[in-house]
Design a protein around this motif. Structure first.
Motif, PDB file in Angstrom:
ATOM      1  N   MET A 213       0.831  -1.200   0.000  1.00 28.70           N
ATOM      2  CA  MET A 213       0.000   0.000   0.000  1.00 28.70           C
ATOM      3  C   MET A 213       0.876   1.264   0.000  1.00 28.70           C
ATOM      4  O   MET A 213       0.541   2.254  -0.656  1.00 28.70           O
ATOM      5  CB  MET A 213      -0.939  -0.009   1.199  1.00 28.70           C
ATOM      6  N   ASP A 214       2.011   1.216   0.720  1.00 27.89           N
ATOM      7  CA  ASP A 214       2.945   2.344   0.717  1.00 27.89           C
ATOM      8  C   ASP A 214       3.467   2.602  -0.690  1.00 27.89           C
ATOM      9  O   ASP A 214       3.591   3.751  -1.110  1.00 27.89           O
ATOM     10  CB  ASP A 214       4.129   2.074   1.648  1.00 27.89           C
ATOM     11  N   LYS A 215       3.783   1.540  -1.415  1.00 30.10           N
ATOM     12  CA  LYS A 215       4.343   1.673  -2.766  1.00 30.10           C
ATOM     13  C   LYS A 215       3.270   1.931  -3.817  1.00 30.10           C
ATOM     14  O   LYS A 215       3.566   2.398  -4.907  1.00 30.10           O
ATOM     15  CB  LYS A 215       5.121   0.411  -3.130  1.00 30.10           C
ATOM     16  N   GLY A 216       2.027   1.605  -3.493  1.00 29.09           N
ATOM     17  CA  GLY A 216       0.928   1.764  -4.444  1.00 29.09           C
ATOM     18  C   GLY A 216       0.103   3.003  -4.148  1.00 29.09           C
ATOM     19  O   GLY A 216       0.439   4.113  -4.565  1.00 29.09           O
ATOM     20  N   ALA A 217      -0.976   2.818  -3.414  1.00 34.10           N
ATOM     21  CA  ALA A 217      -1.939   3.902  -3.170  1.00 34.10           C
ATOM     22  C   ALA A 217      -1.305   5.124  -2.512  1.00 34.10           C
ATOM     23  O   ALA A 217      -1.563   6.256  -2.913  1.00 34.10           O
ATOM     24  CB  ALA A 217      -3.102   3.398  -2.329  1.00 34.10           C
ATOM     25  N   PHE A 218      -0.445   4.908  -1.512  1.00 31.20           N
ATOM     26  CA  PHE A 218       0.148   6.055  -0.818  1.00 31.20           C
ATOM     27  C   PHE A 218       1.227   6.752  -1.635  1.00 31.20           C
ATOM     28  O   PHE A 218       1.653   7.851  -1.283  1.00 31.20           O
ATOM     29  CB  PHE A 218       0.693   5.645   0.551  1.00 31.20           C
ATOM     30  N   ALA A 219       1.656   6.147  -2.726  1.00 30.36           N
ATOM     31  CA  ALA A 219       2.621   6.783  -3.624  1.00 30.36           C
ATOM     32  C   ALA A 219       1.925   7.466  -4.804  1.00 30.36           C
ATOM     33  O   ALA A 219       2.566   8.186  -5.575  1.00 30.36           O
ATOM     34  CB  ALA A 219       3.618   5.744  -4.145  1.00 30.36           C
ATOM     35  N   ASP A 220       0.626   7.275  -4.937  1.00 27.78           N
ATOM     36  CA  ASP A 220      -0.147   7.868  -6.020  1.00 27.78           C
ATOM     37  C   ASP A 220      -0.229   9.388  -5.806  1.00 27.78           C
ATOM     38  O   ASP A 220      -0.669   9.845  -4.750  1.00 27.78           O
ATOM     39  CB  ASP A 220      -1.545   7.258  -6.026  1.00 27.78           C
ATOM     40  N   PRO A 221       0.188  10.194  -6.793  1.00 26.50           N
ATOM     41  CA  PRO A 221       0.155  11.652  -6.633  1.00 26.50           C
ATOM     42  C   PRO A 221      -1.234  12.204  -6.288  1.00 26.50           C
ATOM     43  O   PRO A 221      -1.338  13.172  -5.543  1.00 26.50           O
ATOM     44  CB  PRO A 221       0.627  12.182  -7.989  1.00 26.50           C
ATOM     45  N   ALA A 222      -2.296  11.603  -6.820  1.00 24.30           N
ATOM     46  CA  ALA A 222      -3.653  12.084  -6.510  1.00 24.30           C
ATOM     47  C   ALA A 222      -3.982  11.842  -5.037  1.00 24.30           C
ATOM     48  O   ALA A 222      -4.568  12.706  -4.366  1.00 24.30           O
ATOM     49  CB  ALA A 222      -4.679  11.387  -7.407  1.00 24.30           C
TER      50      ALA A 222
END
Length: 176
Positions: free
Chosen positions: A63-72
């Motif tokens: 989740m840190d590398k995916g959703a929490f890294a998403d600029p939006a």
């Protein structure tokens, strides 16, 4: 001389055009400790998003590398929340509202949990879990489990836009 000048102008133009297509790297999520968020809250109240995780949790890292890294996601969280990372197994005590929250060992001496994480999650210790708090530290909702960016953004909007005062999460999520 004309060729050198012409080459220099062409190179400069090419460089400007190339740079205009290169986007700067997005800013990473700025995570706060519980204590930092409480201090910021006193100056400029915002809702708090608590990411309760453990060091061994694979889905937390994903989740840190995916959703929490998403600029939006990062932009939305930065605007409406103080994001807090809370390790559910951290050993450091946290003092809050006159209460001391500490690490509590299991009866068998193997492992344990931080009492603030336990309190925030009502003892339902699954990771990752997100806890949304309003400006008065009242819980809006607990959201267990891994999330992709679109699902997380929907939850963030539900909390930030105070939709929880008008409907349930289930109805909001399902578009009712």
């Amino acid at each position: 001389m004309k060729k050198i000048l012409l080459s220099s102008v062409a190179f400069a133009a090419f460089s400007l055009i190339t740079l205009s297509f290169i986007k700067p790297a997005p800013e990473p999520m700025r995570w706060y400790t519980w204590e930092e968020a409480v201090a910021l809250q006193k100056k400029n109240p915002k809702k708090i998003l608590v990411d309760v995780y453990t060091n061994w949790c694979g889905w937390c890292k994903k989740m840190d590398k995916g959703a929490f890294a998403d600029p939006a996601v990062t932009a939305y969280v930065s605007k409406y929340f103080y994001p807090v990372k809370l390790n559910a197994e951290q050993r450091e005590a946290i003092k809050f509202n006159g209460e001391n929250f500490e690490y509590v060992s299991n009866d068998n001496g193997r492992g344990g949990v931080h009492s603030l994480a336990y309190a925030l999650l009502d003892g339902k210790m699954g990771y990752p879990s997100l806890v949304y708090l309003n400006e008065k530290y009242e819980r809006i909702m607990i959201s267990p489990g891994f999330k992709e960016s679109p699902d997380l953004l929907k939850e963030l909007r539900f909390a930030a836009e105070e939709m929880y005062t008008k409907t349930t999460w289930e109805k909001y999520r399902d578009g009712e």
